[in-house]
Design an enzyme around this catalytic site. Sequence first.
Site, PDB file in Angstrom:
ATOM      1  N   PHE A 138      21.840  58.702  45.799  1.00 29.94           N
ATOM      2  CA  PHE A 138      21.095  59.007  44.454  1.00 29.94           C
ATOM      3  C   PHE A 138      21.073  57.982  43.678  1.00 29.94           C
ATOM      4  O   PHE A 138      22.134  57.788  43.132  1.00 29.94           O
ATOM      5  CB  PHE A 138      21.513  60.516  43.929  1.00 29.94           C
ATOM      6  CG  PHE A 138      20.296  60.789  42.944  1.00 29.94           C
ATOM      7  CD1 PHE A 138      19.077  61.390  43.207  1.00 29.94           C
ATOM      8  CD2 PHE A 138      20.497  60.418  41.715  1.00 29.94           C
ATOM      9  CE1 PHE A 138      18.361  61.524  42.175  1.00 29.94           C
ATOM     10  CE2 PHE A 138      19.624  60.322  40.472  1.00 29.94           C
ATOM     11  CZ  PHE A 138      18.617  61.102  40.839  1.00 29.94           C
ATOM     12  N   ASP A 223      26.811  51.507  41.897  1.00 30.13           N
ATOM     13  CA  ASP A 223      26.141  52.364  40.899  1.00 30.13           C
ATOM     14  C   ASP A 223      27.084  53.321  40.444  1.00 30.13           C
ATOM     15  O   ASP A 223      27.615  54.273  40.877  1.00 30.13           O
ATOM     16  CB  ASP A 223      25.055  53.166  41.622  1.00 30.13           C
ATOM     17  CG  ASP A 223      24.125  53.987  40.689  1.00 30.13           C
ATOM     18  OD1 ASP A 223      24.570  54.124  39.380  1.00 30.13           O
ATOM     19  OD2 ASP A 223      23.198  54.427  41.067  1.00 30.13           O
ATOM     20  N   LYS A 252      23.991  57.140  31.514  1.00 27.81           N
ATOM     21  CA  LYS A 252      24.525  58.385  31.472  1.00 27.81           C
ATOM     22  C   LYS A 252      25.593  58.529  30.054  1.00 27.81           C
ATOM     23  O   LYS A 252      25.094  58.175  28.900  1.00 27.81           O
ATOM     24  CB  LYS A 252      25.246  59.246  32.669  1.00 27.81           C
ATOM     25  CG  LYS A 252      24.078  59.603  33.350  1.00 27.81           C
ATOM     26  CD  LYS A 252      24.429  60.601  34.456  1.00 27.81           C
ATOM     27  CE  LYS A 252      23.051  60.925  35.248  1.00 27.81           C
ATOM     28  NZ  LYS A 252      22.895  60.492  36.744  1.00 27.81           N
TER      29      LYS A 252
HETATM   30  C1  LIG Z   1      21.766  60.018  37.244  1.00 30.78           C
HETATM   31  C2  LIG Z   1      21.825  58.980  38.184  1.00 30.78           C
HETATM   32  C3  LIG Z   1      20.872  57.803  38.297  1.00 30.78           C
HETATM   33  C4  LIG Z   1      19.458  57.852  37.281  1.00 30.78           C
HETATM   34  O1  LIG Z   1      19.683  57.845  36.226  1.00 30.78           O
HETATM   35  P1  LIG Z   1      18.454  58.611  35.099  1.00 30.78           P
HETATM   36  O2  LIG Z   1      19.033  58.231  33.741  1.00 30.78           O
HETATM   37  O3  LIG Z   1      18.353  59.954  35.245  1.00 30.78           O
HETATM   38  O4  LIG Z   1      17.445  57.447  35.465  1.00 30.78           O
HETATM   39  C5  LIG Z   1      21.246  56.866  39.216  1.00 30.78           C
HETATM   40  N1  LIG Z   1      22.262  56.660  39.746  1.00 30.78           N
HETATM   41  C6  LIG Z   1      23.098  57.915  39.716  1.00 30.78           C
HETATM   42  C7  LIG Z   1      24.486  57.755  40.706  1.00 30.78           C
HETATM   43  C8  LIG Z   1      23.275  58.914  39.010  1.00 30.78           C
HETATM   44  O5  LIG Z   1      24.049  59.715  39.042  1.00 30.78           O
END
Ligand SMILES: *Cc1c(COP(=O)(O)O)cnc(C)c1O
Length: 405
Positions: A138, A223, A252
């Site tokens: 994700f 990520d 985040k």
């Molecule tokens: C939440 C998340 C995203 C996307 O972040 P947004 O601020 O919702 O665009 C990308 N990668 C990971 C691993 C995430 O948990």
Amino acid sequence: MKSSYDLENQYCAHNYHPLPVVLVRGKGVYVWDDRGRKYMDLMSAYSAVSHGHGHPRLVAALNKQAEILSIVSRAFYTDKLGSFLQLACNLTGQDMALPMNTGAEAVETAVKAARRWGYEIKGIPENKAEIIVCTGNFHGRTTTIISFSDEDEYQKNFGPLTPGFKVVTYGDSDALADAITANTAAFLVEPMQGEGGIIIPPDGYLKRCHKICRDKNVLLIADEIQTGLGRTGKFLACDHENVKPDALILGKALGGGILPVSMLLAKKEVMEIFVPGTHGSTFGGNPLAAAVGIEALNVIVEEQFAKRSYELGEYLLNEVAKIESPLIAEVRGSGLWVGIEVDPTLGSAREICERLMGRGILTKETHETVVRLAPPLIVEQEEIDWAVSQIKEVVAEMDKLRLAS
Ligand SMILES: *Cc1c(COP(=O)(O)O)cnc(C)c1O
């Protein structure tokens, strides 16, 4: 007059399936609904609220900077951005950073960086660059990012999809080695998967991937939008294996639960492929976000979020693992980031979440079968004890109902 619940259902696109509770206020690990009921937040907005709601230092930083200067765009220098990125680079061991706002934007930035590095530094023929990603990944919701998801729901009828991505099995470093070609620019990976269901790969996986990437001149891009900044019990999840990726994505919790703040960090060789005109964001790196980001990072360090998450997380995991019930197929996690895998033949994660809500705990299922426990990292042990006792009772309640029926 229509209720907030009805208004949101009428006017907001139905791209989520929220629990039926209307939140109006938050403080620390708690939120309150429109009827004054108090809930412990075990969701932390998908880990964006690691600092807890309305952390006083962050609210103060926000208010102070809002009075001075908020948005000017990157057409000018400001007195905040350089210090913010210096702090982020120092804490992560990276050389340079590119500030964005949401996580998906920072992932897009990483994809662009990897491709351009592939053409300009590695010498991949034009338009041939490949990026390898993992099953169950994700990385966000833009058209390009969903193009390399293996989740049908994320992709269906949003095509044509962006080409140039290959999916390999998560946790299998041999699969990565086999998939790499002369045209591979990067391997984009979550060191632990969040939305995939709190999946912890086998020991040494990231280290093996790092070596494979280094040997084959492929960028390792981590990520850490969800796993970073203390969530998994280390400052970065990569730190569990002493891996320093070539590029790193944060988001985040970087905004302290107050603003959307994200960035791509990388070594100089990668970041230097961006020259004026090649990328941008109106809001990315604005002084308001930078001031909040600086304070968010300072709080994470000074309040020892990683250490707290490590110790309390181990406690939480052990306590939850002690709950005996056929409903619970597995309990896994790292730091204050725990997933309870429910046996789908005996009950649903959604039902557990709904029952927990009735007892003053908010969390949300992921992938139908996983209940996520991710409190703000400021949570206290007694609060964890209370939450675990509620989970235990909910599970016992469901076991009893099942046996009676
Ligand atoms: C939440 C998340 C995203 C996307 O972040 P947004 O601020 O919702 O665009 C990308 N990668 C990971 C691993 C995430 O948990």
